[in-house]
Write an enzyme that holds these catalytic residues in place. Sequence first.
Site, mmCIF file in Angstrom:
data_model
loop_
_atom_site.group_PDB
_atom_site.id
_atom_site.type_symbol
_atom_site.label_atom_id
_atom_site.label_comp_id
_atom_site.label_asym_id
_atom_site.label_seq_id
_atom_site.Cartn_x
_atom_site.Cartn_y
_atom_site.Cartn_z
ATOM 1 N N ALA A 65 0.442 -1.163 -0.017
ATOM 2 C CA ALA A 65 0.175 -0.185 0.020
ATOM 3 C C ALA A 65 0.778 1.412 0.167
ATOM 4 O O ALA A 65 1.959 1.344 0.412
ATOM 5 C CB ALA A 65 -1.220 -0.156 0.715
ATOM 6 N N GLY A 104 1.120 -5.174 1.172
ATOM 7 C CA GLY A 104 -0.165 -4.923 0.795
ATOM 8 C C GLY A 104 0.214 -6.251 -0.986
ATOM 9 O O GLY A 104 -0.929 -6.413 -1.442
ATOM 10 N N GLU A 107 -0.520 -8.892 -0.438
ATOM 11 C CA GLU A 107 -1.998 -9.071 -0.484
ATOM 12 C C GLU A 107 -2.524 -9.577 -1.227
ATOM 13 O O GLU A 107 -3.092 -10.454 -1.821
ATOM 14 C CB GLU A 107 -2.449 -8.518 0.640
ATOM 15 N N GLU A 127 4.928 -5.137 7.466
ATOM 16 C CA GLU A 127 4.141 -3.953 8.407
ATOM 17 C C GLU A 127 4.832 -3.817 9.035
ATOM 18 O O GLU A 127 4.345 -2.786 9.769
ATOM 19 C CB GLU A 127 2.428 -4.065 8.202
#
Length: 692
Positions: A65, A104, A107, A127
Site C-alpha cells: 500500500a 499489500g 496480499e 508492515e
Amino acid sequence: MQGNDFLSITRQDGIATIFLDRAPVNALSGAFRTQIFEALESLTHDNTILAIVITTQELPFSAGADIKEFSQGYLGKTFMDIYEVCNSSTKPIIAGIRHYALGGGLELAMLCHHRVALSPCKLGQPEIKLGLIPGGTGTQSLPRLVGVTKSCDMILTGKPISAQDALSYGLLDRVCSEELPAFCQSFAQELLDNPDYVATIALHQGFPQAPHPSFFHDERIRLQQQSYCFQAPEVALSCIKSSCEKSLQDGLAFEQSQFMQLINGPSSQAMRYQFMAEHLAREVPGVTKTTPTQTLHKIGVVGGGLMGSGIAMLCAAREYQVIIVERDHDAMIRCRKVIADYFHKAVVKGKFSESTAQKIQLKICFDTDIKVLSEVDLVIEAVFEELSVKKTVLQILDGICKPACIFASNTSGLDLNALAQVTNRPSQVLGLHFFSPAQVMRLLEVVRGKSTSDETLATGLALARHLKKIAVCVGVCPGFVGNRMVIRYFQQVEYLLLSGVPPHIIDKALEDFGFAMGPCKMADMSGLDISMRMMPGDTLAAFMVKNGRLGQKSHAGFYNYASGNYVPQPSDHAHDLISKYAKKRGVEVKEYTTHEIVDRCVFSLINEGVHILEEGVVSRASDIDLVYVHGYGFPAYRGGPMFYADSVGLAIVRDKIATFAKTQHKLWPHSSMLQAVIRSGGKLYQQKVNRF
Ligand code: 3H9
C-alpha cells in the site's frame, strides 16, 4: 493494448494480462487499487477472456500500500473489494511476481488464485516495521497458505523470504527463471487445459491450525517480554489466531478493525515518520543526481581492529576489492583470524553459503606495508581514536596514494577539519563514522568537513547506499550527532547513579521506555574506558576504571559478569564505589521515579539535539532521529528524540528542561530554537536549517 494511468492490458488466446505500471515500486494507492479492481471486474465479465495474469514488464510487482497516502485515510477501492472480485471469478487469476511482492503487494498476490515468481524474488509482510499489521486480508490468507508458524515468522519479524522458500512453504505455485509474462500465460493455459480445474482463492482453503494448544499463549508471553509498549506484534498475533478460530468474515472484519486502530495510533505514525526520514536523508544540500561521483573498485582499510575488520568484511561482501593494512605481522594475523572466524560462524548460522563466504574472503588482502595502498580508490582509516595518530596516518597516506584517492576517517567525533588540513587534498577528505559492528549496524554518519567537495561527499553517499547503510550527512562538531548527544545522556545517567539510583533501576526504566539496552549495560558493553575517553575529566567512569572496573572486558563495570557470559549481575563493589565517588562529589542521595529517570535521560537528548539542529550540524530534525534510532537503540515506535518531544508537547519539554537547568545549569544549555518553534506553533520534527 488498452491503457490506463497505472496499468495496461493485453489480450491473447483468451488470456488477459494486466501489467502494473506505477513507478517506482507499484505502491498501491487508492487510485491504483481502484484501477486494478475495475480491470479485474471488467475482465471477469468479459466472455472472450478465460484467464487473467497480473504482472509487470520491468517494475517490481508491488511494495505494498502507498505509505505516503496513509495519513489521508482509506481512499478508493479496498483490498476487500479486490477480494470480492477475485472470489467471484471462476476464471483463474495468476500473479506474476518480479523483484518483490511486499505488504499489500503480497496480499494482492494472495488474493489471486495462483502465484508465480522469478527466482531472485523476495516476498514479505513488512508492515510490522511500520507499526502495522497486514491489513489487506494478509493475516487471514497467509496462515491458510503457509501455516501458522511460518506466517507468524513472516508477519512478526517483517523479514521477507526468498522465492525458493516461498515455493517450499506453499506460498508460490511456481518459480521461473525465464520471461515472466509468457511463463504465467502458459501456466494459465495449463490450468485451462485441465477439465477438473476449479479456481479457489487461498481465503477459501479452510482453517489453519496452531501447531500445539499453547502456541498462541507462549508466543504472546514471548512478545510481551520484548515489545514493551509496541503493540503491533501482539495485535498481529491476535489476528493470526483469529484466522484459526473465527469464521472468515469475522476474521477479516477483526483484521480490518485492528489495522485501522494501529494506523491512527502513535506507534505507526512514528514508524512511518522514520520511513520517510530515511528517504529524506538522501537529500543532501549540494549533492544532486548530476553531481559527479568517483567509481570505486579498490578500498584500503588502515587498522584491522574491531571496526577496521568489520568495515573490510562489509565492503568485500559488496564486491569491493579490499586491502587491510595492519601495523605489524602479529596484528595482521590476529585480524585475518577474526575475519576467518566471523565467516566460519556465519556459515554455521546459515548467513552465508560456504562458497559465498569463500568468495568474500578472497576479496580481502592483508598487509603490513602501507605502500600497497598506492593504487586504491578510497582509504578508510580505522586506527586508534586519537587525533595525532590519525593525523600521522593521513600524512603518510597522502604521500603514497594516487592523487584521485579519497580519504575517509572512521573517527567517531574528532575534528575532521584538522585531519583534512594535514593532507594536500582536503577537498577529498570526509568522515565515514561506522557503528560497531560495522557489518551489522545500518547507520553511517557521513561527515562533511569545511573543505569536503560535493564530489567527494557524493561518492561517500553513493558508497553508503551500495553498502546498504542509512547514511546521515552531518557537519563537524565534537562527537558529530550521535556521540555528542550520548554524552549528555550519560551525564544524566551519572547524576542518577550518584544520587543513589542503582544501575539496574536506571536500565529497567529506559528499557521499559523502549531502548534496546539500558545505559549502564551499554556503557559496560562498550567499555568504561571508552566512556572515560568520550567524557574527559573527573567522571564516575574514570573513577570506576581507576578501580579496575572497565565493563564487560574486565568482567566488572556497573555490573559483575561471570567469565564466559555477559549476563549483568548486581555488584556490591560497584555500588560501594559509586557511593564513595558520590560523597567525594558531594551529591546527595535522592529518590527518583521511573518517569523522572526517563525524563532526565531522554530530555537531555532532546535538548542537545535542538542545539545540534540550531548550529546546522544536520540539515533537518529527522536526521537526528534517524541517528538515534539506528545507532543508539532509541525505540523506532517513538520516532526518535525530536519526534518524541513533539508527542510529549514542546512546552512541557521546555518547562522540564528549565527545572533541570536550575540545578545543572551547564548540562542543560538554553535553546532559543525550542522557544521559537513553540512560539510558531510548529513541530520540532519538521524543522529544517539552511546553514549546513
Ligand atoms: C501495507 O502494505 C499495508 C497493507 O498491509 C494494508 C493496507 C490496507 N509506499 O527504498 P527505495 C518509495 S504497508 C510509498 O529507495 P529500494 C520510496 O519512498 C506497506 N512509497 O528503493 C522511494 O521514494 P523516494 C508495506 C514507497 O529499492 C521509492 O519508492 N510495504 C513504498 O532501496 C524507492 O524506494 C513496505 O513496508 C510504499 N509502500 O527499496 C515496503 N515503498 O525516491 C516499504 C517504497 O521518493 N518499502 N516507496 O524516496 C521498502 O521496504 C523499500 O522501499 C523497497 C525498495 C524494498 C520496496
